[in-house]
Design an enzyme around this catalytic site. Sequence first.
Site, PDB file in Angstrom:
ATOM      1  N   ILE A 131       0.844  -1.192   0.000  1.00  0.00           N
ATOM      2  CA  ILE A 131       0.000   0.000   0.000  1.00  0.00           C
ATOM      3  C   ILE A 131       0.880   1.244   0.000  1.00  0.00           C
ATOM      4  CG2 ILE A 131      -1.951   1.175   1.089  1.00  0.00           C
ATOM      5  CD1 ILE A 131      -2.418  -1.393   2.713  1.00  0.00           C
ATOM      6  N   GLU A 132       0.890   1.946  -1.123  1.00  0.00           N
ATOM      7  CA  GLU A 132       1.703   3.151  -1.239  1.00  0.00           C
ATOM      8  C   GLU A 132       0.956   4.311  -1.891  1.00  0.00           C
ATOM      9  OE1 GLU A 132       5.783   2.348  -2.666  1.00  0.00           O
ATOM     10  OE2 GLU A 132       5.172   0.238  -2.791  1.00  0.00           O
ATOM     11  N   VAL A 133      -0.272   4.078  -2.371  1.00  0.00           N
ATOM     12  CA  VAL A 133      -1.025   5.105  -3.092  1.00  0.00           C
ATOM     13  C   VAL A 133      -1.697   6.060  -2.109  1.00  0.00           C
ATOM     14  CG1 VAL A 133      -1.424   3.660  -5.107  1.00  0.00           C
ATOM     15  CG2 VAL A 133      -3.046   3.576  -3.228  1.00  0.00           C
TER      16      VAL A 133
END
Length: 238
Positions: A131-133
């Site tokens: 999860i990086e967005v």
Amino acid sequence: MIGIAIIVLVYASYHRIIATTKSSSSVQSSQPLTTDVASEHLHGIDVSHYQGSVDWQAVAETFHFAFIKATEGKHYVDPQLRNNINEIKDTSMNFSVYHFYTRDTDPVEQARHFLEHTSAYDFTLPPVLDIEVHPGKDLAGFHDDIQQWLDKVSESTGCTPIIYTNKSFWKKYLKMRFSDYPLWISDYTSDQGKIAGIPWSFWQYSDNSIVHGIGGHVDQSLYRGNEQSMRELGSCRV
């Protein structure tokens, strides 16, 4: 002659130790860890098609675990997924796969896409959600979407997924909702004190290590525990 014999014995003993002990001694990184930190944790890497063809037998001489990119969104499949899994499963390494989460796609569809392309394999570590967005303005909705992916994959695999993210993103957007999940934290530093207070199970401390068996740079991580506790994370049928 006696001096030569002593040198030969010392050389042979040294190489027996190296051959039977996995360590980070054959790894070059711009974030070299202190000896005590390097020795008290298990070492691992994560790969995608960017690493090309990996010699997993060579990697397994040094490393204990690996995470392999599987999917992204609801359409993308990493082109090296099948090759990486087919070759790493013949080594002693623990391994699993990860999905890169995209915010503009239904989370259940993303989970189904991930499961569809990994269901033929058995893993020794839980699956990972990367999860990086940016969550946008609706943080609660972002959290709910992530939870849907985690629940779907957990129900299908029997394992609690691992969450991967960087230190800043974790503190700002995720820790208030997902602190009960195993955490793989990214923070490129040699100072373990900089992630103190974060309940990490895995720590990605370098993104440019040079590893025997891999062409170019690769991410390197540590597992905070021993081989027994790693096994207790559970085998997963994705």
